[in-house]
Design a protein around this motif. Structure first.
Motif, PDB file in Angstrom:
ATOM      1  N   UNK A  58       0.802  -1.028   0.326  1.00  0.00           N
ATOM      2  CA  UNK A  58      -0.024   0.085   0.050  1.00  0.00           C
ATOM      3  C   UNK A  58       0.987   1.222   0.140  1.00  0.00           C
ATOM      4  N   UNK A  59       0.966   1.889  -1.132  1.00  0.00           N
ATOM      5  CA  UNK A  59       2.041   3.121  -1.097  1.00  0.00           C
ATOM      6  C   UNK A  59       1.740   4.155  -0.089  1.00  0.00           C
ATOM      7  N   UNK A  60       2.769   4.700   0.392  1.00  0.00           N
ATOM      8  CA  UNK A  60       2.817   5.624   1.571  1.00  0.00           C
ATOM      9  C   UNK A  60       2.248   7.199   0.968  1.00  0.00           C
ATOM     10  N   UNK A  61       1.766   7.883   1.708  1.00  0.00           N
ATOM     11  CA  UNK A  61       1.386   9.080   1.050  1.00  0.00           C
ATOM     12  C   UNK A  61       2.542   9.747   0.474  1.00  0.00           C
ATOM     13  N   UNK A  62       3.750   9.714   0.973  1.00  0.00           N
ATOM     14  CA  UNK A  62       4.982  10.395   0.223  1.00  0.00           C
ATOM     15  C   UNK A  62       5.105   9.926  -0.960  1.00  0.00           C
ATOM     16  N   UNK A  63       4.902   8.416  -1.326  1.00  0.00           N
ATOM     17  CA  UNK A  63       5.198   7.695  -2.912  1.00  0.00           C
ATOM     18  C   UNK A  63       3.820   8.548  -3.556  1.00  0.00           C
ATOM     19  N   UNK A  64       2.925   8.615  -3.225  1.00  0.00           N
ATOM     20  CA  UNK A  64       1.843   8.927  -3.776  1.00  0.00           C
ATOM     21  C   UNK A  64       1.972  10.425  -4.294  1.00  0.00           C
ATOM     22  N   UNK A  65       2.307  11.399  -3.429  1.00  0.00           N
ATOM     23  CA  UNK A  65       2.548  12.589  -3.628  1.00  0.00           C
ATOM     24  C   UNK A  65       3.874  12.729  -4.610  1.00  0.00           C
ATOM     25  N   UNK A  66       4.736  12.018  -4.448  1.00  0.00           N
ATOM     26  CA  UNK A  66       6.084  11.860  -5.576  1.00  0.00           C
ATOM     27  C   UNK A  66       5.458  11.995  -7.005  1.00  0.00           C
ATOM     28  N   UNK A  67       4.692  10.916  -7.260  1.00  0.00           N
ATOM     29  CA  UNK A  67       4.337  10.522  -8.380  1.00  0.00           C
ATOM     30  C   UNK A  67       2.942  10.989  -8.986  1.00  0.00           C
ATOM     31  N   UNK A  68       2.103  11.808  -8.442  1.00  0.00           N
ATOM     32  CA  UNK A  68       1.004  11.937  -8.534  1.00  0.00           C
ATOM     33  C   UNK A  68       0.487  13.680  -8.249  1.00  0.00           C
ATOM     34  N   UNK A  69       1.279  14.232  -7.617  1.00  0.00           N
ATOM     35  CA  UNK A  69       1.164  15.737  -7.350  1.00  0.00           C
ATOM     36  C   UNK A  69       0.873  16.636  -8.233  1.00  0.00           C
ATOM     37  N   UNK A  70       1.261  16.293  -9.515  1.00  0.00           N
ATOM     38  CA  UNK A  70       1.045  17.128 -10.736  1.00  0.00           C
ATOM     39  C   UNK A  70      -0.489  17.328 -11.082  1.00  0.00           C
ATOM     40  N   UNK A  71      -1.320  16.356 -10.537  1.00  0.00           N
ATOM     41  CA  UNK A  71      -2.720  16.407 -10.762  1.00  0.00           C
ATOM     42  C   UNK A  71      -3.480  17.615  -9.951  1.00  0.00           C
ATOM     43  N   UNK A  72      -4.669  17.997 -10.558  1.00  0.00           N
ATOM     44  CA  UNK A  72      -5.514  19.047 -10.073  1.00  0.00           C
ATOM     45  C   UNK A  72      -5.574  18.635  -8.591  1.00  0.00           C
ATOM     46  N   UNK A  73      -5.673  19.388  -7.434  1.00  0.00           N
ATOM     47  CA  UNK A  73      -5.804  19.048  -5.901  1.00  0.00           C
ATOM     48  C   UNK A  73      -7.305  18.113  -5.863  1.00  0.00           C
ATOM     49  N   UNK A  74      -8.238  18.466  -6.636  1.00  0.00           N
ATOM     50  CA  UNK A  74      -9.398  17.691  -6.231  1.00  0.00           C
ATOM     51  C   UNK A  74      -9.095  16.447  -6.852  1.00  0.00           C
ATOM     52  N   UNK A  75      -8.607  15.942  -7.969  1.00  0.00           N
ATOM     53  CA  UNK A  75      -8.384  14.892  -8.527  1.00  0.00           C
ATOM     54  C   UNK A  75      -7.233  14.117  -7.828  1.00  0.00           C
ATOM     55  N   UNK A  76      -6.405  14.937  -6.950  1.00  0.00           N
ATOM     56  CA  UNK A  76      -5.158  14.486  -6.630  1.00  0.00           C
ATOM     57  C   UNK A  76      -5.743  13.808  -5.086  1.00  0.00           C
ATOM     58  N   UNK A  77      -6.713  14.347  -4.560  1.00  0.00           N
ATOM     59  CA  UNK A  77      -7.142  14.050  -3.175  1.00  0.00           C
ATOM     60  C   UNK A  77      -8.016  12.449  -3.527  1.00  0.00           C
ATOM     61  N   UNK A  78      -8.516  12.450  -4.637  1.00  0.00           N
ATOM     62  CA  UNK A  78      -9.057  11.083  -4.849  1.00  0.00           C
ATOM     63  C   UNK A  78      -8.354  10.002  -5.316  1.00  0.00           C
ATOM     64  N   UNK A  79      -7.167  10.296  -5.919  1.00  0.00           N
ATOM     65  CA  UNK A  79      -6.001   9.333  -6.252  1.00  0.00           C
ATOM     66  C   UNK A  79      -5.468   8.990  -4.959  1.00  0.00           C
TER      67      UNK A  79
END
Length: 86
Positions: A58-79
């Protein structure tokens, strides 16, 4: 019980000048639940990529941030929620 979480795969391949390149592949929770891991790996191997390592996690929030932070904030939270689906 079906496994969930994501699968993180590191692949390596050689390009035409014999230098290697690493690729990070993340199989998302729905792919894990649908038991597609083997099929996905097979497709990359058929393209000539060599599997270096694989980790079910289960990826950590840090890993998710690293690979998906380029998304719009509303989409990023869902991801974030989706990628940590248990």
């Amino acid at each position: 019980a079906h496994e969930s979480g994501s699968v993180v795969i590191k692949e390596e391949f050689m390009d035409m000048d014999n230098s290697s390149e690493n690729t990070l592949i993340i199989i998302k929770p729905d792919g894990v639940k649908r038991r597609l891991i083997g099929e996905i790996i097979k497709r990359f191997e058929q393209k000539g990529l060599e599997l270096i390592s694989i980790k079910h996690m289960v990826p950590s929030i840090a890993l998710i941030d690293q690979h998906y932070s380029h998304l719009k904030p509303s989409v990023f939270e869902k991801v974030k929620v989706y990628m940590q689906d248990l």
